[in-house]
Design a protein around this motif. Structure first.
Motif, mmCIF file in Angstrom:
data_model
loop_
_atom_site.group_PDB
_atom_site.id
_atom_site.type_symbol
_atom_site.label_atom_id
_atom_site.label_comp_id
_atom_site.label_asym_id
_atom_site.label_seq_id
_atom_site.Cartn_x
_atom_site.Cartn_y
_atom_site.Cartn_z
ATOM 1 N N GLY A 106 0.813 -1.211 0.000
ATOM 2 C CA GLY A 106 0.000 0.000 0.000
ATOM 3 C C GLY A 106 0.845 1.259 0.000
ATOM 4 O O GLY A 106 0.576 2.209 -0.740
ATOM 5 N N VAL A 107 1.881 1.274 0.826
ATOM 6 C CA VAL A 107 2.785 2.423 0.874
ATOM 7 C C VAL A 107 3.523 2.576 -0.459
ATOM 8 O O VAL A 107 3.734 3.685 -0.944
ATOM 9 N N GLY A 108 3.917 1.446 -1.052
ATOM 10 C CA GLY A 108 4.658 1.485 -2.302
ATOM 11 C C GLY A 108 3.909 2.197 -3.407
ATOM 12 O O GLY A 108 4.514 2.906 -4.233
ATOM 13 N N PHE A 109 2.593 2.037 -3.453
ATOM 14 C CA PHE A 109 1.809 2.695 -4.497
ATOM 15 C C PHE A 109 1.808 4.212 -4.338
ATOM 16 O O PHE A 109 1.555 4.936 -5.300
ATOM 17 N N GLY A 110 2.095 4.694 -3.151
ATOM 18 C CA GLY A 110 2.192 6.127 -2.960
ATOM 19 C C GLY A 110 3.439 6.714 -3.578
ATOM 20 O O GLY A 110 3.540 7.928 -3.754
ATOM 21 N N ASN A 111 4.396 5.868 -3.930
ATOM 22 C CA ASN A 111 5.659 6.345 -4.510
ATOM 23 C C ASN A 111 5.923 5.735 -5.880
ATOM 24 O O ASN A 111 7.034 5.801 -6.393
ATOM 25 N N GLY A 112 4.911 5.106 -6.465
ATOM 26 C CA GLY A 112 5.083 4.509 -7.789
ATOM 27 C C GLY A 112 5.868 3.223 -7.789
ATOM 28 O O GLY A 112 6.306 2.763 -8.846
ATOM 29 N N GLU A 113 6.082 2.620 -6.613
ATOM 30 C CA GLU A 113 6.861 1.394 -6.512
ATOM 31 C C GLU A 113 5.966 0.180 -6.248
ATOM 32 O O GLU A 113 6.448 -0.900 -5.936
ATOM 33 N N GLY A 114 4.653 0.356 -6.355
ATOM 34 C CA GLY A 114 3.739 -0.684 -5.918
ATOM 35 C C GLY A 114 3.725 -1.929 -6.769
ATOM 36 O O GLY A 114 3.597 -3.039 -6.248
ATOM 37 N N LEU A 115 3.849 -1.787 -8.102
ATOM 38 C CA LEU A 115 3.700 -2.944 -8.976
ATOM 39 C C LEU A 115 4.766 -4.005 -8.758
ATOM 40 O O LEU A 115 4.433 -5.169 -8.504
ATOM 41 N N PRO A 116 6.068 -3.671 -8.853
ATOM 42 C CA PRO A 116 7.073 -4.721 -8.603
ATOM 43 C C PRO A 116 7.025 -5.247 -7.177
ATOM 44 O O PRO A 116 7.280 -6.424 -6.936
ATOM 45 N N LEU A 117 6.669 -4.375 -6.233
ATOM 46 C CA LEU A 117 6.588 -4.804 -4.841
ATOM 47 C C LEU A 117 5.447 -5.793 -4.656
ATOM 48 O O LEU A 117 5.601 -6.828 -4.002
ATOM 49 N N ALA A 118 4.282 -5.494 -5.253
ATOM 50 C CA ALA A 118 3.146 -6.412 -5.153
ATOM 51 C C ALA A 118 3.462 -7.745 -5.813
ATOM 52 O O ALA A 118 3.105 -8.813 -5.295
ATOM 53 N N LEU A 119 4.136 -7.699 -6.957
ATOM 54 C CA LEU A 119 4.510 -8.927 -7.652
ATOM 55 C C LEU A 119 5.481 -9.750 -6.816
ATOM 56 O O LEU A 119 5.337 -10.975 -6.685
ATOM 57 N N GLY A 120 6.468 -9.080 -6.244
ATOM 58 C CA GLY A 120 7.448 -9.781 -5.412
ATOM 59 C C GLY A 120 6.822 -10.394 -4.172
ATOM 60 O O GLY A 120 7.116 -11.540 -3.818
ATOM 61 N N ILE A 121 5.944 -9.648 -3.500
ATOM 62 C CA ILE A 121 5.283 -10.177 -2.312
ATOM 63 C C ILE A 121 4.372 -11.338 -2.680
ATOM 64 O O ILE A 121 4.268 -12.331 -1.947
ATOM 65 N N GLY A 122 3.693 -11.240 -3.838
ATOM 66 C CA GLY A 122 2.863 -12.348 -4.295
ATOM 67 C C GLY A 122 3.674 -13.608 -4.510
ATOM 68 O O GLY A 122 3.250 -14.707 -4.122
ATOM 69 N N LEU A 123 4.851 -13.473 -5.121
ATOM 70 C CA LEU A 123 5.738 -14.618 -5.315
ATOM 71 C C LEU A 123 6.212 -15.170 -3.976
ATOM 72 O O LEU A 123 6.306 -16.385 -3.789
ATOM 73 N N GLN A 124 6.506 -14.273 -3.056
ATOM 74 C CA GLN A 124 6.961 -14.689 -1.739
ATOM 75 C C GLN A 124 5.876 -15.464 -1.001
ATOM 76 O O GLN A 124 6.160 -16.386 -0.236
ATOM 77 N N ASN A 125 4.626 -15.080 -1.225
ATOM 78 C CA ASN A 125 3.518 -15.730 -0.524
ATOM 79 C C ASN A 125 3.266 -17.157 -1.003
ATOM 80 O O ASN A 125 2.671 -17.959 -0.273
ATOM 81 N N MET A 126 3.690 -17.476 -2.215
ATOM 82 C CA MET A 126 3.427 -18.818 -2.747
ATOM 83 C C MET A 126 4.127 -19.909 -1.929
ATOM 84 O O MET A 126 3.467 -20.839 -1.446
ATOM 85 N N PRO A 127 5.443 -19.849 -1.749
ATOM 86 C CA PRO A 127 6.069 -20.881 -0.895
ATOM 87 C C PRO A 127 5.588 -20.807 0.539
ATOM 88 O O PRO A 127 5.462 -21.833 1.216
ATOM 89 N N GLU A 128 5.276 -19.610 1.021
ATOM 90 C CA GLU A 128 4.770 -19.477 2.381
ATOM 91 C C GLU A 128 3.435 -20.191 2.529
ATOM 92 O O GLU A 128 3.192 -20.885 3.522
ATOM 93 N N GLY A 129 2.550 -20.027 1.533
ATOM 94 C CA GLY A 129 1.249 -20.690 1.585
ATOM 95 C C GLY A 129 1.388 -22.202 1.625
ATOM 96 O O GLY A 129 0.660 -22.888 2.362
ATOM 97 N N LEU A 130 2.335 -22.735 0.851
ATOM 98 C CA LEU A 130 2.552 -24.173 0.830
ATOM 99 C C LEU A 130 3.085 -24.668 2.164
ATOM 100 O O LEU A 130 2.608 -25.683 2.706
ATOM 101 N N VAL A 131 4.056 -23.958 2.724
ATOM 102 C CA VAL A 131 4.644 -24.376 3.996
ATOM 103 C C VAL A 131 3.603 -24.331 5.110
ATOM 104 O O VAL A 131 3.551 -25.222 5.973
ATOM 105 N N VAL A 132 2.760 -23.291 5.117
ATOM 106 C CA VAL A 132 1.716 -23.185 6.135
ATOM 107 C C VAL A 132 0.745 -24.363 6.022
ATOM 108 O O VAL A 132 0.397 -25.010 7.020
ATOM 109 N N ALA A 133 0.301 -24.657 4.810
ATOM 110 C CA ALA A 133 -0.645 -25.755 4.602
ATOM 111 C C ALA A 133 -0.041 -27.091 5.026
ATOM 112 O O ALA A 133 -0.709 -27.914 5.674
ATOM 113 N N LEU A 134 1.206 -27.316 4.679
ATOM 114 C CA LEU A 134 1.864 -28.566 5.054
ATOM 115 C C LEU A 134 2.026 -28.675 6.570
ATOM 116 O O LEU A 134 1.870 -29.751 7.150
#
Length: 254
Positions: free
Chosen positions: A134-162
């Protein structure tokens, strides 16, 4: 309102990465410890690069653009990082939660079910990620940050489920809880975008505070999880991979 809306949508999409990552739980019940270390490391590396290239450096640049000297800008970012980490530290010590390998931590009542300790742990983890988007979008940095966090959440989601499956919860329940933890991020996204929408003068502080919160999560949650026998090297490899991936996204599309 446009910034708030974009922050909400982007953090929601990033949060849904946990659902995508948890999908393999429908087909596999176990994940080798070495793979767990690698996946956790990738998530930590992405977050580490995001704090540097999407929050700290842009935050310093935004402070300079507001007329602050290099020294004043550096001081603002330093104090903001400390503030963000301190806030998360206070939450961390006053809300019960449970690490996957370190056990319970915080104030815990006898009747508090273990599953909700896990949910609160992931909430502490995901909120600063949504805040950062949310803060990143205030400075025009939101898109790569959102993409990176989304990628980061994928392995996290798997580890949590397991991890939930290892506690003998059903596949559907493990997938559902893993998916729901990602929905905390839009709340953080709205909070971050709302703070920035108040005025550009708040932006450097908000970006630094988001970076401090994410750094706290990396040091307190992720590194201890991968710093175990037989997965330390895999975790290190994952951190390097995640860091370079996020660095590339930010440099190429930031």
């Amino acid at each position: 309102m446009g910034t708030i809306y974009l922050g909400f949508v982007a953090s929601l999409i990033a949060g849904l990465g946990t659902s995508v990552g948890a999908l393999p739980i429908l087909f596999a019940q176990k994940l080798d410890r070495n793979w767990q270390g690698l996946l956790l490391g990738i998530g930590g590396g992405i977050m580490l690069a995001a704090t540097t290239f999407s929050l700290i450096i842009p935050g310093q640049q935004s402070a300079i653009a507001l007329g602050y000297s290099d020294q004043s800008a550096a001081l603002i970012i330093s104090l903001g990082i400390i503030l963000g980490a301190a806030l998360l530290w206070l939450i961390h010590n006053n809300f019960p939660h449970e690490h996957f390998n370190q056990g319970p931590e915080g104030k815990i009542t006898e009747n508090f079910q273990r599953i909700w300790l896990f949910v609160l742990a992931i909430t502490l983890h995901n909120f600063p990620e949504g805040l950062a988007v949310g803060v990143g979008f205030g400075n025009g940095e939101g898109l790569p940050l959102a993409l990176g966090i989304g990628l980061q959440n994928m392995p996290e989601g798997l580890v949590v489920a397991l991890a939930l499956r290892e506690l003998n919860y059903s596949v559907a329940y493990a997938f559902g809880i893993s998916s729901l933890t990602g929905l905390v991020e839009p709340i953080g996204g709205i909070a971050g975008a709302s703070i920035v929408s108040v005025g550009q003068i708040v932006l450097p502080w908000a970006m630094a505070a988001a970076a401090g919160a994410m750094l706290f999560v990396i040091v307190d949650e992720i590194i201890p999880e991968i710093d175990r026998e037989s997965i330390t090297q895999e975790g290190t490899l994952g951190i390097m991979t995640g860091f370079v991936t996020m660095m590339f996204l930010d440099m190429a599309y930031g």
